[in-house]
Write a protein that holds these residues in place. Structure first.
Motif, PDB file in Angstrom:
ATOM      1  N   GLU A   1      51.346  32.407  42.046  1.00  0.00           N
ATOM      2  CA  GLU A   1      51.352  32.916  43.428  1.00  0.00           C
ATOM      3  C   GLU A   1      50.596  34.243  43.443  1.00  0.00           C
ATOM      4  N   TYR A   2      49.857  34.495  44.516  1.00  0.00           N
ATOM      5  CA  TYR A   2      49.120  35.751  44.625  1.00  0.00           C
ATOM      6  C   TYR A   2      49.448  36.475  45.922  1.00  0.00           C
ATOM      7  N   ASP A   3      49.064  37.764  45.950  1.00  0.00           N
ATOM      8  CA  ASP A   3      48.983  38.485  47.215  1.00  0.00           C
ATOM      9  C   ASP A   3      47.547  38.273  47.709  1.00  0.00           C
ATOM     10  N   TYR A   4      47.291  38.455  48.995  1.00  0.00           N
ATOM     11  CA  TYR A   4      45.962  38.184  49.558  1.00  0.00           C
ATOM     12  C   TYR A   4      45.529  39.322  50.466  1.00  0.00           C
ATOM     13  N   ILE A   5      44.208  39.430  50.669  1.00  0.00           N
ATOM     14  CA  ILE A   5      43.701  40.490  51.539  1.00  0.00           C
ATOM     15  C   ILE A   5      43.929  40.166  53.009  1.00  0.00           C
ATOM     16  N   SER A   6      44.124  38.883  53.327  1.00  0.00           N
ATOM     17  CA  SER A   6      44.348  38.501  54.721  1.00  0.00           C
ATOM     18  C   SER A   6      45.110  37.191  54.787  1.00  0.00           C
TER      19      SER A   6
ATOM     20  N   MET B   1      46.590  40.443  43.204  1.00  0.00           N
ATOM     21  CA  MET B   1      45.588  39.916  44.158  1.00  0.00           C
ATOM     22  C   MET B   1      44.874  38.702  43.553  1.00  0.00           C
ATOM     23  N   ARG B   2      44.410  37.830  44.400  1.00  0.00           N
ATOM     24  CA  ARG B   2      43.771  36.611  43.926  1.00  0.00           C
ATOM     25  C   ARG B   2      42.455  36.929  43.214  1.00  0.00           C
ATOM     26  N   PRO B   3      42.259  36.393  41.962  1.00  0.00           N
ATOM     27  CA  PRO B   3      40.987  36.633  41.267  1.00  0.00           C
ATOM     28  C   PRO B   3      39.847  35.927  42.000  1.00  0.00           C
ATOM     29  N   ASP B   4      38.675  36.545  42.021  1.00  0.00           N
ATOM     30  CA  ASP B   4      37.559  36.000  42.781  1.00  0.00           C
ATOM     31  C   ASP B   4      36.773  35.020  41.911  1.00  0.00           C
ATOM     32  N   LYS B   5      37.346  33.862  41.654  1.00  0.00           N
ATOM     33  CA  LYS B   5      36.617  32.867  40.859  1.00  0.00           C
ATOM     34  C   LYS B   5      36.862  31.465  41.411  1.00  0.00           C
ATOM     35  N   PRO B   6      35.933  30.515  41.121  1.00  0.00           N
ATOM     36  CA  PRO B   6      36.061  29.178  41.689  1.00  0.00           C
ATOM     37  C   PRO B   6      37.318  28.457  41.200  1.00  0.00           C
ATOM     38  N   ARG B   7      37.811  27.523  42.005  1.00  0.00           N
ATOM     39  CA  ARG B   7      39.037  26.791  41.685  1.00  0.00           C
ATOM     40  C   ARG B   7      38.712  25.497  40.942  1.00  0.00           C
ATOM     41  N   ASP B   8      39.602  25.087  40.003  1.00  0.00           N
ATOM     42  CA  ASP B   8      39.468  23.782  39.350  1.00  0.00           C
ATOM     43  C   ASP B   8      39.819  22.694  40.363  1.00  0.00           C
ATOM     44  N   PRO B   9      39.051  21.596  40.419  1.00  0.00           N
ATOM     45  CA  PRO B   9      39.371  20.539  41.389  1.00  0.00           C
ATOM     46  C   PRO B   9      40.601  19.711  41.044  1.00  0.00           C
ATOM     47  N   VAL B  10      40.945  19.609  39.736  1.00  0.00           N
ATOM     48  CA  VAL B  10      42.194  18.941  39.339  1.00  0.00           C
ATOM     49  C   VAL B  10      42.890  19.817  38.292  1.00  0.00           C
ATOM     50  N   THR B  11      44.225  19.672  38.168  1.00  0.00           N
ATOM     51  CA  THR B  11      44.941  20.412  37.123  1.00  0.00           C
ATOM     52  C   THR B  11      45.920  19.477  36.411  1.00  0.00           C
ATOM     53  N   GLY B  12      46.281  19.833  35.189  1.00  0.00           N
ATOM     54  CA  GLY B  12      47.211  19.028  34.383  1.00  0.00           C
ATOM     55  C   GLY B  12      46.462  17.924  33.650  1.00  0.00           C
TER      56      GLY B  12
ATOM     57  N   ALA C   1      42.842  34.262  54.126  1.00  0.00           N
ATOM     58  CA  ALA C   1      42.556  33.999  52.706  1.00  0.00           C
ATOM     59  C   ALA C   1      43.709  33.210  52.073  1.00  0.00           C
ATOM     60  N   LEU C   2      44.957  33.505  52.474  1.00  0.00           N
ATOM     61  CA  LEU C   2      46.118  32.758  51.973  1.00  0.00           C
ATOM     62  C   LEU C   2      46.047  31.305  52.459  1.00  0.00           C
ATOM     63  N   VAL C   3      45.744  31.115  53.740  1.00  0.00           N
ATOM     64  CA  VAL C   3      45.673  29.760  54.305  1.00  0.00           C
ATOM     65  C   VAL C   3      44.573  28.952  53.610  1.00  0.00           C
ATOM     66  N   GLU C   4      43.429  29.575  53.359  1.00  0.00           N
ATOM     67  CA  GLU C   4      42.315  28.867  52.716  1.00  0.00           C
ATOM     68  C   GLU C   4      42.708  28.441  51.292  1.00  0.00           C
TER      69      GLU C   4
END
Ligand code: FMN
Ligand code: ADP
Ligand code: MG
Length: 205
Positions: free
Chosen positions: A151-156, A1-12, A159-162
């Motif tokens: 890749e994660y599984d999602y509750i809905s 399941m997706r961890p409940d934490k903020p996303r980095d705005p850039v990666t690499g 949530a995947l689309v977001e």
């Protein structure tokens, strides 16, 4: 399941792609499970995973960003200048793997093509994903430049689309950096490795 934490705005790294990137994949656009547009409102061009198994057996499943071009013999991007001699290079975000939300049993490579970086992002504030005319069977060249997340599984479904909406923003902002912009055009004369990759990207025999 997706961890409940903020996303980095850039990666690499800011300095540009580091091994194993850039990763070159290509193939004809094939049919997937028909869920991208219908369930999610996010069309994804699927290409066979054969190249991946042969050339990059160690590449992990996950979400990545990069650039794509489509064979102009069968698809001409609408936004291209009418005298364009080479195909348009467009930003892309993609997933490689088993879509845990759908529990697929075969690995797929699914690419969502975004509008040029010079245009405003349609996903900046809402889930309004880019849609082109269909281009099934067209040859697609993809240069993967960086990794975003597993890749994660999602509750809905929502949530995947977001999360995919945020992936588009992370991809765009990551590609906006100077060391990545050179994959779109010949901006920097001293960027030889990118030149070769860019030439490969737009060469369709
Ligand atoms: C950027 C991006 C990220 C994705 N992340 C996930 C994910 O974390 N989990 C998942 O189950 N599917 C993920 N997907 C895959 C979608 O579920 C998939 O594109 C959809 O099922 C459409 O499949 P289809 O092309 O076979 O119709 C992602 C797709 C994209 C384009
Ligand atoms: N922005 C886009 N990115 C990728 N594919 C797109 C885009 N716009 C339209 N398409 C078309 O939509 C198709 C994918 O739709 P999708 O619903 O994911 O079906 P499938 O399950 O067959 O992959 C692509 O093969 C392509 O022809
Ligand atoms: Mg698809």
């Amino acid at each position: 399941m997706r961890p409940d934490k903020p996303r980095d705005p850039v990666t690499g790294p800011d300095t540009g792609p580091e091994p194993p990137f850039p990763v070159r994949l290509s193939g004809p656009v094939i049919k997937g499970f028909g869920r991208g547009s219908k369930d999610l409102g996010i069309p994804t061009a699927n290409i066979p995973a054969d190249d991946l198994s042969e050339k990059y057996p160690d590449l992990t499943t996950g979400v990545y960003y990069g650039v794509v071009s489509l064979d102009p013999k069968t698809f001409v991007y609408d936004g291209a200048p009418s005298d364009a001699a080479t195909p348009t290079i467009l930003p892309a975000v993609l997933s490689i793997g088993y879509n845990p939300f759908y529990k697929n049993t075969v690995r797929s490579v699914e690419i969502h093509i975004m509008p040029p970086l010079a245009q405003p992002s349609p996903t900046a504030e809402q889930a309004n994903f880019n849609r082109l005319p269909d281009f099934y069977q067209t040859q697609l060249h993809l240069l993967i430049l960086g990794y975003i997340r597993p890749e994660y599984d999602y509750i809905s479904l929502e949530a995947l689309v977001e999360d995919i909406r945020v992936d588009c923003e992370v991809a765009r902002q990551s590609l906006e950096r100077e060391a990545y912009r050179r994959y779109f055009s010949e901006e920097n004369p001293a960027s030889e490795p990118a030149d070769e990759d860019r030439q490969w990207l737009v060469r369709f025999d």
